[in-house]
Every structure is written in structure tokens, then in C-alpha cells.
Design a protein around this motif. Structure first.
Motif, PDB file in Angstrom:
ATOM      1  N   ALA A 127    -128.835  63.016  35.945  1.00 22.22           N
ATOM      2  CA  ALA A 127    -128.842  62.410  37.111  1.00 22.22           C
ATOM      3  C   ALA A 127    -130.236  62.085  37.149  1.00 22.22           C
ATOM      4  N   ALA A 128    -131.086  63.292  36.943  1.00 17.73           N
ATOM      5  CA  ALA A 128    -132.477  63.308  37.257  1.00 17.73           C
ATOM      6  C   ALA A 128    -133.244  62.479  36.061  1.00 17.73           C
ATOM      7  N   GLY A 129    -132.684  62.003  35.157  1.00 19.06           N
ATOM      8  CA  GLY A 129    -133.373  61.103  33.990  1.00 19.06           C
ATOM      9  C   GLY A 129    -134.037  62.159  32.998  1.00 19.06           C
ATOM     10  N   ALA A 130    -133.603  63.527  32.879  1.00 19.35           N
ATOM     11  CA  ALA A 130    -134.054  64.227  31.929  1.00 19.35           C
ATOM     12  C   ALA A 130    -133.897  64.064  30.559  1.00 19.35           C
ATOM     13  N   PHE A 131    -132.940  63.361  30.319  1.00 12.30           N
ATOM     14  CA  PHE A 131    -132.146  62.855  28.866  1.00 12.30           C
ATOM     15  C   PHE A 131    -132.744  61.441  28.496  1.00 12.30           C
ATOM     16  N   PRO A 132    -133.223  60.965  27.649  1.00 14.11           N
ATOM     17  CA  PRO A 132    -133.511  59.798  27.063  1.00 14.11           C
ATOM     18  C   PRO A 132    -131.995  58.652  27.178  1.00 14.11           C
ATOM     19  N   ARG A 133    -132.017  57.780  27.565  1.00 13.50           N
ATOM     20  CA  ARG A 133    -130.573  57.034  27.447  1.00 13.50           C
ATOM     21  C   ARG A 133    -130.473  57.105  25.759  1.00 13.50           C
ATOM     22  N   GLY A 134    -128.923  57.049  25.608  1.00 11.32           N
ATOM     23  CA  GLY A 134    -128.487  57.022  24.238  1.00 11.32           C
ATOM     24  C   GLY A 134    -128.338  58.548  23.836  1.00 11.32           C
ATOM     25  N   THR A 135    -128.968  59.477  24.532  1.00 11.73           N
ATOM     26  CA  THR A 135    -128.779  60.995  24.260  1.00 11.73           C
ATOM     27  C   THR A 135    -127.295  61.144  24.106  1.00 11.73           C
ATOM     28  N   ARG A 136    -126.663  62.066  23.176  1.00 11.45           N
ATOM     29  CA  ARG A 136    -125.539  62.698  23.250  1.00 11.45           C
ATOM     30  C   ARG A 136    -125.346  64.095  23.305  1.00 11.45           C
ATOM     31  N   LEU A 137    -124.975  64.457  24.321  1.00  8.16           N
ATOM     32  CA  LEU A 137    -124.902  65.940  24.883  1.00  8.16           C
ATOM     33  C   LEU A 137    -123.273  66.537  24.378  1.00  8.16           C
ATOM     34  N   THR A 138    -123.545  67.652  23.705  1.00  3.89           N
ATOM     35  CA  THR A 138    -122.186  68.355  23.294  1.00  3.89           C
ATOM     36  C   THR A 138    -122.445  69.707  23.867  1.00  3.89           C
ATOM     37  N   ALA A 139    -121.556  69.976  25.315  1.00  2.00           N
ATOM     38  CA  ALA A 139    -121.297  71.334  25.626  1.00  2.00           C
ATOM     39  C   ALA A 139    -120.483  72.205  25.114  1.00  2.00           C
ATOM     40  N   VAL A 140    -120.842  73.261  24.898  1.00  2.00           N
ATOM     41  CA  VAL A 140    -119.817  74.227  24.172  1.00  2.00           C
ATOM     42  C   VAL A 140    -119.164  74.987  25.169  1.00  2.00           C
ATOM     43  N   VAL A 141    -118.062  74.942  25.435  1.00  2.00           N
ATOM     44  CA  VAL A 141    -117.203  75.736  26.519  1.00  2.00           C
ATOM     45  C   VAL A 141    -116.768  76.655  26.085  1.00  2.00           C
ATOM     46  N   THR A 142    -117.643  77.984  26.258  1.00  5.23           N
ATOM     47  CA  THR A 142    -117.554  79.344  25.791  1.00  5.23           C
ATOM     48  C   THR A 142    -116.507  80.057  26.186  1.00  5.23           C
ATOM     49  N   GLY A 143    -115.696  79.943  27.146  1.00  2.00           N
ATOM     50  CA  GLY A 143    -114.740  80.983  27.574  1.00  2.00           C
ATOM     51  C   GLY A 143    -113.724  80.265  28.628  1.00  2.00           C
ATOM     52  N   LEU A 144    -112.827  81.154  28.961  1.00  2.00           N
ATOM     53  CA  LEU A 144    -111.819  80.861  29.869  1.00  2.00           C
ATOM     54  C   LEU A 144    -112.055  81.456  31.359  1.00  2.00           C
ATOM     55  N   PRO A 145    -111.555  80.643  32.184  1.00  2.00           N
ATOM     56  CA  PRO A 145    -111.700  81.092  33.592  1.00  2.00           C
ATOM     57  C   PRO A 145    -111.090  82.516  33.656  1.00  2.00           C
ATOM     58  N   ASP A 146    -111.799  83.194  34.956  1.00  2.00           N
ATOM     59  CA  ASP A 146    -110.939  84.472  35.260  1.00  2.00           C
ATOM     60  C   ASP A 146    -109.708  84.019  35.640  1.00  2.00           C
ATOM     61  N   PRO A 147    -108.647  85.180  35.481  1.00  2.00           N
ATOM     62  CA  PRO A 147    -107.362  85.003  35.963  1.00  2.00           C
ATOM     63  C   PRO A 147    -107.260  85.294  37.321  1.00  2.00           C
ATOM     64  N   GLU A 148    -108.075  85.886  37.985  1.00  2.07           N
ATOM     65  CA  GLU A 148    -108.381  86.288  39.418  1.00  2.07           C
ATOM     66  C   GLU A 148    -109.410  85.584  39.878  1.00  2.07           C
TER      67      GLU A 148
END
Length: 309
Positions: free
Chosen positions: A288-309
């Protein structure tokens, strides 16, 4: 017997208005689906260490973690499945006489013996384990053998040279990486980011989002140390963002919780709050702040599961 991992993990396009307005693509690398008991980046970091432990004839693993440590639970589950003993040194001696929380109960249920250290003793032990690469620190190894018997020592968070090599498999599962790509992950101890950066092809970059406050310089030094230990060189294709830790490790302020709930509603992906939600909130804010040039492709690694509690 340890169940097999789901590899490669799913890669999902994630169309989201915040990123679309910024001209940025977002993909989720669903490592949270990798394994039922040793989830996400814990599997990637532990698998080569477990293979090494078995090959070297170790029968006991010793490692470190806080009261809600996913790493402790993962080591306990993996060790138990492989017929290995495990010892977890837990930060906070005051926890010894309290009822176990769900996380520590799970570690004990998997067979891990828990020992509770004062915070000062914990800092000293984890610092020496990291600096001496665990069992290779002769004095530390002798102290640990004297108290807990022969063991292979894994550092806090499981981040060592073998762990970085394990995490380097993530980019290999991402097709067509190039100059427009940034592969992103949360950073606690640096092992996952170190591996991702080392595994990237030329032109692609890695971005880590620190989940603890005050890690500037320290985390960068840890990633560089892991690169030297694993690959004999340093890499210049990565950086760490320190502005989106949410107030510190384990902190989930109201705005972060609201972001996570909204993301879950829009995309149907459950978000672990202390690491994954901070990563995605940071990426949304940076886009939103424009930190990535237009056309950038971000791959976010979802590293783990939510806590059960």
C-alpha cells in the motif's frame, strides 16, 4: 514411524484488493499443510537434522524453546515417531510448578522431558548452543552430557546449517522465479530466510519480516552466519523488515488480529498470528505504501498452523 510430508506444498494465487491496487501479485506457499505433526518450516529445518542424528547413532535430542514453542512440539513429535528420546529446555523456571499449557502438554504427550531454566540460564545456554553450533561446542556438550546424558543439541528454533539447507528447498518448488519475484517469510531465528535466500535463482530476492522487537543487526548477523556455516559464503539477495513486529515476540495487537480475521474471511486461509499474520500484514502495508515496483510478484511462505487455543 514418521508420516511422510506433503511435498511440494501447494502454491495458491491470492487475489487481494490491497495488492491489486499496488500492481503487485500475491501467492501463498502453503507450508502449513506440509505435515500433520511437524508443520511448515519446522519440517524443512528438522528433516536434515533428524537424518543426521539417525546416521550418527544418536538416541536423544536436546533443544530449547519458550512456553508456546512450535519447535519444541515438532521436535517432540518427530523424535517420538523415530524412537528417539527428547529433552526440551524451557525458558522460565516459574513455569515448572504451574499447570502445563496446551503446547507444553503436547510436547510431554509426545514423550519430551521438559526442564525449566531461569531466563538468565536459558539465554546463556541458547547463546552458547548457537555460537558453538550445538554439540560441536565441547564445553557445552560436556555440561549437557553430564546433566542429561549423551544427546544431539539443536539450537533454539532449530536454525543451524543443516536447517538452512533444508529450507533452501522452498524456492526449488516455485516455478519460473525471476527478477520480478520476492519470496517472503517471517523471521524468528533466521534459518528459514537463510535457506530461502540461498536457494533463489539469480535476480529473485528474499524478504524476511522480523517478529521480535529489537532484532536489528542481530538477525542480519544470524542469517549471514548461517550462510557461512552452510555454504561457506554470504548472499546479498535478501533483507529483513523490522517495522512490523507488532510490539514484540508473541504480541498480537488488536489491529493485527483484525487484519488476520479479515484475511481469513476473504481467502479462507487460517492464519497463525505470531508469525504468519505479521508477515502478511507487513506485505499489505508495504504494498500500500508503494514499497514494491508494479509488476512485483510476492510469494508468502505460510510457515505454520494457527494455535489450537
Amino acid at each position: 514411524m514418521l508420516e511422510p510430508a506433503l511435498l511440494p506444498t501447494p502454491l495458491v494465487d491470492c487475489t487481494d484488493e490491497v495488492f491489486a491496487r499496488a500492481g503487485v501479485e500475491l501467492r501463498l506457499k502453503r507450508d502449513d499443510l506440509l505435515h500433520p505433526t511437524v508443520p511448515g518450516n519446522k519440517w524443512r529445518k528438522l528433516a536434515p537434522n533428524l537424518a543426521d542424528a539417525v546416521e550418527r547413532g544418536h538416541t536423544r535430542l536436546l533443544t530449547f524453546g519458550g512456553a508456546y514453542s512450535t519447535h519444541l512440539r515438532a521436535v517432540a513429535a518427530a523424535a517420538g515417531a523415530l524412537g528417539l528420546e527428547s529433552v526440551g529446555l524451557v525458558r522460565g523456571e516459574e513455569l515448572a510448578d504451574r499447570p502445563r499449557n496446551w503446547s507444553l502438554r503436547a510436547a510431554e504427550a509426545a514423550g519430551m522431558r521438559l526442564e525449566f531454566l531461569t531466563r538468565a540460564a536459558y539465554r546463556e545456554a541458547t547463546g552458547r548452543a548457537a555460537a558453538g553450533h550445538g554439540a560441536d561446542d565441547g564445553a557445552l556438550a560436556e555440561e549437557l552430557r553430564r546433566r542429561w546424558g549423551p544427546c544431539l543439541v539443536l539450537p533454539e528454533g532449530g536454525s543451524n546449517a543443516l536447517a538452512a539447507v533444508g529450507a533452501a528447498a522452498v524456492p526449488a518448488e516455485l516455478p519460473d522465479l525471476g527478477a520480478r519475484d520476492v519470496v517472503c517469510c517471517p523471521v524468528g531465528t533466521g534459518g528459514t530466510l537463510a535457506g530461502i535466500a540461498a536457494g533463489l535463482p539469480p535476480g529473485a530476492r528474499a524478504l524476511g519480516v522480523a517478529v521480535l522487537r529489537g532484532g536489528e543487526g542481530y538477525l542480519e548477523a544470524e542469517v549471514a552466519r548461517l550462510h557461512r556455516a552452510a555454504y561457506g559464503r554470504e548472499f546479498d539477495n535478501w533483507r529483513i523488515d523490522h517495522a512490523h513486529h507488532g510490539g514484540g515476540y508473541g504480541r498480537v495487537p488488536a489491529d493485527l488480529a483484525a487484519f488476520a480475521e479479515g484475511f481469513e474471511r476473504r481467502h479462507g486461509v487460517p492464519l497463525e498470528r505470531r508469525y504468519v499474520a505479521k508477515l502478511l500484514a507487513a506485505l499489505a502495508g508495504l504494498a500500500a505504501a508503494g514499497a514494491f515496483p508494479r509488476g512485483t510478484r510476492l510469494t508468502a511462505v505460510v510457515t505454520g498452523l494457527p494455535d489450537p487455543e
